[in-house]
Motif scaffolding. Structure first.
Motif, short mmCIF file in Angstrom:
data_model
loop_
_atom_site.label_atom_id
_atom_site.label_comp_id
_atom_site.label_asym_id
_atom_site.label_seq_id
_atom_site.Cartn_x
_atom_site.Cartn_y
_atom_site.Cartn_z
N PRO A 399 0.81 -1.23 0.00
CA PRO A 399 0.00 0.00 0.00
C PRO A 399 0.84 1.27 0.00
CG PRO A 399 -0.10 -1.11 2.14
CD PRO A 399 0.58 -2.06 1.20
N GLN A 400 2.03 1.22 0.56
CA GLN A 400 2.87 2.42 0.59
C GLN A 400 3.35 2.78 -0.82
OE1 GLN A 400 5.81 1.22 3.48
NE2 GLN A 400 4.57 1.92 5.20
N ARG A 401 3.78 1.78 -1.56
CA ARG A 401 4.23 2.05 -2.94
C ARG A 401 3.07 2.54 -3.80
NH1 ARG A 401 7.78 -2.02 -6.85
NH2 ARG A 401 7.42 -0.89 -8.81
N GLU A 402 1.90 1.95 -3.64
CA GLU A 402 0.76 2.39 -4.43
C GLU A 402 0.37 3.82 -4.08
OE1 GLU A 402 -0.51 0.99 -6.92
OE2 GLU A 402 0.37 -1.01 -6.79
N ALA A 403 0.47 4.16 -2.79
CA ALA A 403 0.17 5.54 -2.39
C ALA A 403 1.17 6.52 -2.97
CB ALA A 403 0.15 5.64 -0.86
N ALA A 404 2.44 6.11 -3.05
CA ALA A 404 3.46 6.98 -3.64
C ALA A 404 3.19 7.19 -5.12
CB ALA A 404 4.85 6.37 -3.43
N MET A 405 2.74 6.13 -5.80
CA MET A 405 2.37 6.28 -7.21
C MET A 405 1.20 7.25 -7.36
SD MET A 405 4.33 4.46 -9.17
CE MET A 405 5.51 3.09 -9.09
N GLY A 406 0.22 7.14 -6.46
CA GLY A 406 -0.91 8.07 -6.51
C GLY A 406 -0.48 9.50 -6.26
N GLU A 407 0.45 9.68 -5.32
CA GLU A 407 0.98 11.02 -5.04
C GLU A 407 1.67 11.59 -6.28
OE1 GLU A 407 1.79 14.26 -2.33
OE2 GLU A 407 0.42 12.55 -2.31
N MET A 408 2.44 10.74 -6.95
CA MET A 408 3.13 11.22 -8.15
C MET A 408 2.13 11.59 -9.25
SD MET A 408 5.78 12.11 -9.78
CE MET A 408 7.14 11.56 -8.75
N MET A 409 1.07 10.82 -9.41
CA MET A 409 0.07 11.15 -10.43
C MET A 409 -0.59 12.49 -10.15
SD MET A 409 -1.74 7.75 -11.87
CE MET A 409 -2.45 7.24 -10.34
N LEU A 410 -0.83 12.79 -8.87
CA LEU A 410 -1.38 14.10 -8.53
C LEU A 410 -0.40 15.22 -8.90
CD1 LEU A 410 -3.09 13.37 -5.10
CD2 LEU A 410 -4.20 13.78 -7.30
N ILE A 411 0.89 14.99 -8.63
CA ILE A 411 1.90 15.99 -8.99
C ILE A 411 1.94 16.20 -10.49
CG2 ILE A 411 4.40 16.41 -9.04
CD1 ILE A 411 4.56 14.98 -6.33
N LEU A 412 1.79 15.11 -11.24
CA LEU A 412 1.82 15.20 -12.71
C LEU A 412 0.50 15.68 -13.29
CD1 LEU A 412 3.74 11.88 -13.52
CD2 LEU A 412 4.64 14.22 -13.59
N GLY A 413 -0.49 15.91 -12.43
CA GLY A 413 -1.77 16.42 -12.91
C GLY A 413 -2.66 15.37 -13.50
N ALA A 414 -2.38 14.09 -13.19
CA ALA A 414 -3.17 13.00 -13.77
C ALA A 414 -4.26 12.53 -12.83
CB ALA A 414 -2.25 11.82 -14.10
N GLY A 415 -4.26 12.97 -11.58
CA GLY A 415 -5.25 12.51 -10.62
C GLY A 415 -4.98 11.08 -10.19
N PRO A 416 -5.70 10.60 -9.19
CA PRO A 416 -5.43 9.27 -8.65
C PRO A 416 -6.07 8.13 -9.42
CG PRO A 416 -7.18 10.32 -7.41
CD PRO A 416 -6.72 11.33 -8.44
N ILE A 417 -6.46 8.36 -10.68
CA ILE A 417 -7.10 7.32 -11.46
C ILE A 417 -6.13 6.16 -11.65
CG2 ILE A 417 -8.13 6.78 -13.71
CD1 ILE A 417 -8.95 9.72 -13.90
N GLY A 418 -6.63 4.96 -11.48
CA GLY A 418 -5.80 3.77 -11.67
C GLY A 418 -5.21 3.24 -10.40
#
Length: 428
Positions: A399-418
Motif C-alpha cells: 500500500p505504501q508504494r501504491e500511495a506513492a504512485m498516486g501522489e506522483m500522479m497528482l503531482i503530474l496532474g493526472a489525478g489518482p485514477i488507476g
C-alpha cells in the motif's frame, strides 16, 4: 554510515575521546564480554553515558542468579552483552554473530574497518559471503514472515512475496544461515503460507553464496521499472543501501539514458536495509548544478555529474536509517513528499570491531548533527503522507508504494485514477 566516512571520522575522534585505563574497568574474566566493555569505554561517542553503561556491566558481573564470569555459558554471555549495550540507548550499536545475515552484510559494509581480519574470517580472498536466497524475515506474534525479498535474488525469481509466513525449509525450522549452509548450488523447499488460514504452499529456491554489496547493487538495478498510470510514465527504484560502490551511478545512468530515461516522475524507495553513503548522496535528485559530462578526444564520454529535473516522491519507513535517513531529510528540504511511516531515528556514525569469538561489534563512535543543532537520532522523520504496511499475509501487496504512485500522479496532474480504492484516502 559508510565505512570510508566512518574511518575518516574516527581518525580525529580517537584523539578526543577520554580513554579509560584498562585497570579501572569492571572485569568479569569472560574475554568477549570484557572486550566489549573495553571498546565501549574507549570509543563510544558519548562519555556521559559511560557511568550508566558501567553500572549495567557491574550488575551483570554481580548478578545473583547468573553472574558473568570466565565459565559463563554462551547463551548467558550473549544475554549479558545485549543487556549492557542496550543500556546505551542508541542506534549503530549491537553485536552480531555468524548465524545472522546482518553479520555478513555489516562485515561487507565495514570491510575497511575490519580489513585486518577479513582474510581469516572469509577465506581465501577476504570477501564476505554467506549461503542464502536473498530473503529477510521478521517474527510477529511467534510467526516468521518475509519482510524483504531482494530484487534479482533467487527468492525473488522463485516467487516468494513480502508477507509470506515461512513454515519450514527442507522440513526443518527456518534459520537465517543454517537452513542454507552446505546447500549452495542446490535447491531447497520452502514451505510457506500466503494467506491467513490457507493451506501451505511449497516453493523451490536455488541457494547461492551471496556477496552482500554486489547483491545490493544488483538489487538496486533490478528494482528499476517504469509503469504507466493514466497515460503517465512513473519510474521507480529502490535504494537498498547507499554503501555499494556504484549503486548511485547505476541509477544516474538509468535516469539519463537507460531504463528510467522516459519516466515523467520518479518514486525513490528509501525503505532500505542499511544506510551508508556520502552526506550529499541525494544531490543528483535535487541539486542545482547541471548535468556534466567529460568528453575525451577518443572514447566514450564520462558522466561526471547528473541532475534529475523532474518530480520525485520518496518512500520511507523504519528501514530508512543512517545515510538513507539523511537522504530523506535532504529530499524533504527540497519539498519532495515523503510517503509511508516514520523513519528509524538512527543517524549516528558507527564502526565495526571483531571480538575474540569472531562476532562483530558495531559501535556508535560519533554523533551526527545536521546544520547547527538538528539531530534525527531517536527522533526520525514523519511522513507527509502516512501509510501503514501490515506485514502478515500481505501477499506482495504494498500500500505504501501504491500511495506513492498516486501522489506522483497528482503531482503530474493526472489525478489518482488507476490507483486502488484503498489508496485514494492517503493521497493528497
Amino acid at each position: 554510515m559508510h565505512a570510508r566516512m566512518t574511518g575518516a571520522l574516527l581518525i580525529g575522534l580517537l584523539v578526543l575521546l577520554p580513554v579509560a585505563r584498562a585497570q579501572d574497568l569492571p572485569r568479569s574474566g569472560q574475554p568477549v564480554f570484557d572486550r566489549v566493555v573495553e571498546l565501549v569505554n574507549t570509543n563510544f561517542y558519548d562519555d556521559k553515558a559511560l557511568d550508566r553503561f558501567n553500572a549495567a556491566v557491574r550488575a551483570e558481573i554481580n548478578a545473583a542468579a547468573a553472574p558473568i564470569s570466565a565459565t559463563s555459558t554462551a547463551n548467558r554471555v550473549n544475554q549479558a552483552i545485549a543487556s549492557v549495550l542496550a543500556s546505551l540507548q542508541v542506534s549503530h550499536t549491537g553485536r552480531f554473530t555468524t548465524g545472522s545475515i546482518d553479520y555478513f552484510e555489516l562485515s561487507d559494509i565495514f570491510r575497511l574497518a575490519i580489513r585486518n581480519d577479513t582474510r581469516r574470517l572469509f577465506p581465501p580472498d577476504g570477501e564476505a559471503r554467506y549461503p542464502g536466497i536473498g530473503m529477510v524475515t521478521s517474527v510477529l506474534e511467534g510467526k516468521r514472515f518475509v519482510s524483504d525479498v531482494y530484487d534479482g535474488s533467487p527468492a525473488k525469481k522463485a516467487g516468494l512475496l513480502v508477507g509470506d509466513e515461512i513454515i519450514a525449509v527442507d522440513g526443518k525450522p527456518y534459520s537465517e544461515i543454517g537452513s542454507f549452509d552446505t546447500k549452495v548450488g542446490r535447491g531447497v523447499e520452502i514451505r510457506l503460507r500466503r494467506h491467513r488460514d490457507a493451506e501451505p504452499l511449497s516453493a523451490r529456491v536455488e541457494v547461492e553464496r551471496l556477496r552482500p554489496l554486489p547483491m545490493f547493487q544488483r538489487a538496486i538495478e533490478e528494482s528499476m521499472t517504469i509503469s504507466e498510470h493514466n497515460g503517465r510514465r512513473i519510474g521507480y527504484v529502490r535504494l537498498w543501501t547507499l554503501s555499494t560502490r556504484e549503486g548511485l551511478d547505476i541509477v544516474a545512468e538509468a535516469l539519463l539514458h537507460g531504463r528510467l530515461t522516459d519516466a515523467e516522475g520518479l518514486v525513490v524507495d528509501l525503505r532500505g536495509r542499511w544506510g551508508g553513503g556520502p552526506a550529499d548522496a541525494a544531490e543528483f535528485l535535487v541539486g542545482g548544478t547541471p548535468t556534466f559530462r567529460l568528453v575525451p578526444r577518443r572514447g566514450d564520454p564520462t558522466l561526471a555529474n547528473f541532475r534529475w529535473k523532474k518530480p520525485v516522491v520518496a518512500l520511507i519507513d523504519k528501514g530508512t536509517r543512517s545515510g538513507l535517513e539523511l537522504f530523506a531529510y535532504t529530499l524533504r528540504q527540497n519539498a519532495v513528499p515523503l510517503v509511508g511511516e516514520r523513519t528509524a531515528g538512527a543517524l549516528l556514525a558507527g564502526r565495526a570491531y571483531i571480538l575474540p569469538d569472531d562476532s562483530l561489534l558495531e559501535l556508535a563512535v560519533s554523533d551526527a548533527v545536521i546544520g547547527d543543532d538538528l539531530r534525527l537520532e531517536g527522533v526520525g522523520l514523519a511522513p507527509d503522507v502516512p501509510v501503514s504496511f501490515p506485514l502478515a499475509y500481505a501477499a506482495g501487496r504494498d500500500p505504501q508504494r501504491e500511495a506513492a504512485m498516486g501522489e506522483m500522479m497528482l503531482i503530474l496532474g493526472a489525478g489518482p485514477i488507476g490507483i486502488p480504492e484503498w489508496d485514494r484516502s492517503v493521497t493528497r
